[in-house]
Design a protein around this motif. Structure first.
Motif, PDB file in Angstrom:
ATOM      1  N   GLU A 186     -12.408-126.350  14.354  1.00  0.00           N
ATOM      2  CA  GLU A 186     -12.432-127.683  13.737  1.00  0.00           C
ATOM      3  C   GLU A 186     -13.301-128.679  14.496  1.00  0.00           C
ATOM      4  OE1 GLU A 186     -11.387-130.011  10.459  1.00  0.00           O
ATOM      5  OE2 GLU A 186     -10.998-127.900  10.805  1.00  0.00           O
ATOM      6  N   GLU A 187     -13.243-128.644  15.838  1.00  0.00           N
ATOM      7  CA  GLU A 187     -14.046-129.580  16.636  1.00  0.00           C
ATOM      8  C   GLU A 187     -15.540-129.360  16.402  1.00  0.00           C
ATOM      9  OE1 GLU A 187     -13.020-129.617  20.779  1.00  0.00           O
ATOM     10  OE2 GLU A 187     -10.880-129.721  20.333  1.00  0.00           O
ATOM     11  N   ARG A 188     -15.954-128.098  16.381  1.00  0.00           N
ATOM     12  CA  ARG A 188     -17.363-127.769  16.162  1.00  0.00           C
ATOM     13  C   ARG A 188     -17.766-128.154  14.737  1.00  0.00           C
ATOM     14  NH1 ARG A 188     -21.715-127.376  19.200  1.00  0.00           N
ATOM     15  NH2 ARG A 188     -21.954-125.254  19.845  1.00  0.00           N
ATOM     16  N   LEU A 189     -16.872-127.944  13.780  1.00  0.00           N
ATOM     17  CA  LEU A 189     -17.148-128.294  12.391  1.00  0.00           C
ATOM     18  C   LEU A 189     -17.367-129.802  12.246  1.00  0.00           C
ATOM     19  CD1 LEU A 189     -17.470-127.302   9.501  1.00  0.00           C
ATOM     20  CD2 LEU A 189     -15.003-127.523   9.217  1.00  0.00           C
ATOM     21  N   ILE A 190     -16.579-130.593  12.959  1.00  0.00           N
ATOM     22  CA  ILE A 190     -16.737-132.049  12.925  1.00  0.00           C
ATOM     23  C   ILE A 190     -18.113-132.439  13.474  1.00  0.00           C
ATOM     24  CG2 ILE A 190     -15.896-134.210  13.945  1.00  0.00           C
ATOM     25  CD1 ILE A 190     -13.048-132.939  13.782  1.00  0.00           C
ATOM     26  N   GLU A 191     -18.534-131.793  14.577  1.00  0.00           N
ATOM     27  CA  GLU A 191     -19.853-132.066  15.159  1.00  0.00           C
ATOM     28  C   GLU A 191     -20.972-131.704  14.192  1.00  0.00           C
ATOM     29  OE1 GLU A 191     -20.177-129.906  18.819  1.00  0.00           O
ATOM     30  OE2 GLU A 191     -18.412-130.849  19.690  1.00  0.00           O
ATOM     31  N   VAL A 192     -20.847-130.530  13.560  1.00  0.00           N
ATOM     32  CA  VAL A 192     -21.866-130.073  12.612  1.00  0.00           C
ATOM     33  C   VAL A 192     -21.948-131.015  11.416  1.00  0.00           C
ATOM     34  CG1 VAL A 192     -22.498-128.214  11.016  1.00  0.00           C
ATOM     35  CG2 VAL A 192     -21.736-127.651  13.331  1.00  0.00           C
ATOM     36  N   VAL A 227     -16.598-133.416   6.726  1.00  0.00           N
ATOM     37  CA  VAL A 227     -16.050-132.073   6.962  1.00  0.00           C
ATOM     38  C   VAL A 227     -15.565-131.484   5.639  1.00  0.00           C
ATOM     39  CG1 VAL A 227     -14.194-130.791   8.100  1.00  0.00           C
ATOM     40  CG2 VAL A 227     -15.440-132.551   9.359  1.00  0.00           C
ATOM     41  N   GLU A 228     -14.916-132.319   4.821  1.00  0.00           N
ATOM     42  CA  GLU A 228     -14.414-131.863   3.522  1.00  0.00           C
ATOM     43  C   GLU A 228     -15.554-131.402   2.616  1.00  0.00           C
ATOM     44  OE1 GLU A 228     -13.494-134.833   4.897  1.00  0.00           O
ATOM     45  OE2 GLU A 228     -11.496-134.229   5.529  1.00  0.00           O
ATOM     46  N   ALA A 229     -16.697-132.084   2.721  1.00  0.00           N
ATOM     47  CA  ALA A 229     -17.846-131.691   1.900  1.00  0.00           C
ATOM     48  C   ALA A 229     -18.315-130.295   2.277  1.00  0.00           C
ATOM     49  CB  ALA A 229     -18.986-132.695   2.065  1.00  0.00           C
ATOM     50  N   ILE A 230     -18.285-129.973   3.562  1.00  0.00           N
ATOM     51  CA  ILE A 230     -18.667-128.622   3.986  1.00  0.00           C
ATOM     52  C   ILE A 230     -17.627-127.619   3.505  1.00  0.00           C
ATOM     53  CG2 ILE A 230     -19.028-127.091   5.951  1.00  0.00           C
ATOM     54  CD1 ILE A 230     -20.178-129.489   7.486  1.00  0.00           C
ATOM     55  N   LYS A 231     -16.364-127.924   3.725  1.00  0.00           N
ATOM     56  CA  LYS A 231     -15.294-127.004   3.333  1.00  0.00           C
ATOM     57  C   LYS A 231     -15.266-126.760   1.831  1.00  0.00           C
ATOM     58  CE  LYS A 231     -12.102-127.911   7.141  1.00  0.00           C
ATOM     59  NZ  LYS A 231     -10.785-128.467   7.509  1.00  0.00           N
ATOM     60  N   ASN A 232     -15.532-127.804   1.039  1.00  0.00           N
ATOM     61  CA  ASN A 232     -15.447-127.701  -0.422  1.00  0.00           C
ATOM     62  C   ASN A 232     -16.790-127.424  -1.086  1.00  0.00           C
ATOM     63  OD1 ASN A 232     -12.693-128.326  -0.288  1.00  0.00           O
ATOM     64  ND2 ASN A 232     -13.132-130.502  -0.306  1.00  0.00           N
ATOM     65  N   PHE A 233     -17.814-127.162  -0.283  1.00  0.00           N
ATOM     66  CA  PHE A 233     -19.160-126.986  -0.819  1.00  0.00           C
ATOM     67  C   PHE A 233     -19.240-125.783  -1.749  1.00  0.00           C
ATOM     68  CE2 PHE A 233     -23.355-125.070  -0.735  1.00  0.00           C
ATOM     69  CZ  PHE A 233     -24.155-126.146  -1.058  1.00  0.00           C
ATOM     70  N   THR A 234     -19.856-126.015  -2.913  1.00  0.00           N
ATOM     71  CA  THR A 234     -20.222-124.939  -3.835  1.00  0.00           C
ATOM     72  C   THR A 234     -21.569-125.298  -4.426  1.00  0.00           C
ATOM     73  OG1 THR A 234     -19.223-125.957  -5.776  1.00  0.00           O
ATOM     74  CG2 THR A 234     -17.828-124.449  -4.500  1.00  0.00           C
TER      75      THR A 234
END
Length: 140
Positions: free
Chosen positions: A50-56, A64-71
């Protein structure tokens, strides 16, 4: 195990968002303060902490939600409404028709009309030039 269900491969989503933003791995690596090889490793990972995902997400300029929900289906809406995402009432990148401020077809028709008017002005200018040159030739 069903083959119809795609795994939630977070690395591919990061890679696709980076590509859509026309960003190279080197640029993302620089924004993260890491190497291009590390970015490549992240993009090949099925999961990410999660920490790395926030940085990315911060480096890519998305949530972060946009990355997780990306289609692929919602990416056009997301990027077209990028600046409205922070106020999308918790929808986090999902298309919300109430945020559209104009009809794209209306804008396109305005451009067509403007181009037609410019073309007509250009044609008239050329006609005026021809008329002027004909007057000069008759005067000789």
């Amino acid at each position: 195990m069903s083959t119809a269900i795609k795994p939630n491969h977070i690395g591919r989503k990061i890679s696709r968002i980076r590509e859509l933003k026309d960003m190279k791995q080197e640029a993302l690596a620089q924004a993260l303060g890491t190497s291009q090889q590390t970015v490549s490793s992240i993009e090949n990972s099925e999961t990410i902490d999660e920490e790395r995902l926030i940085e990315v997400a911060k480096a890519l300029g998305v949530s972060v939600e946009a990355i997780k929900n990306f289609t692929e289906e919602n990416m056009i809406s997301y990027f077209n409404n990028f600046y409205d995402n922070s106020t999308s009432n918790g929808m986090n990148g999902i298309f919300n028709p109430s945020h559209c401020s104009f009809n794209p077809l209306d804008k396109m028709m305005e451009m067509v009309d403007e181009n037609r008017k410019l073309y007509e002005r250009l044609v008239q200018s050329e006609k005026d030039k021809i008329e002027y040159l004909e007057k000069l030739l008759k005067g000789k």
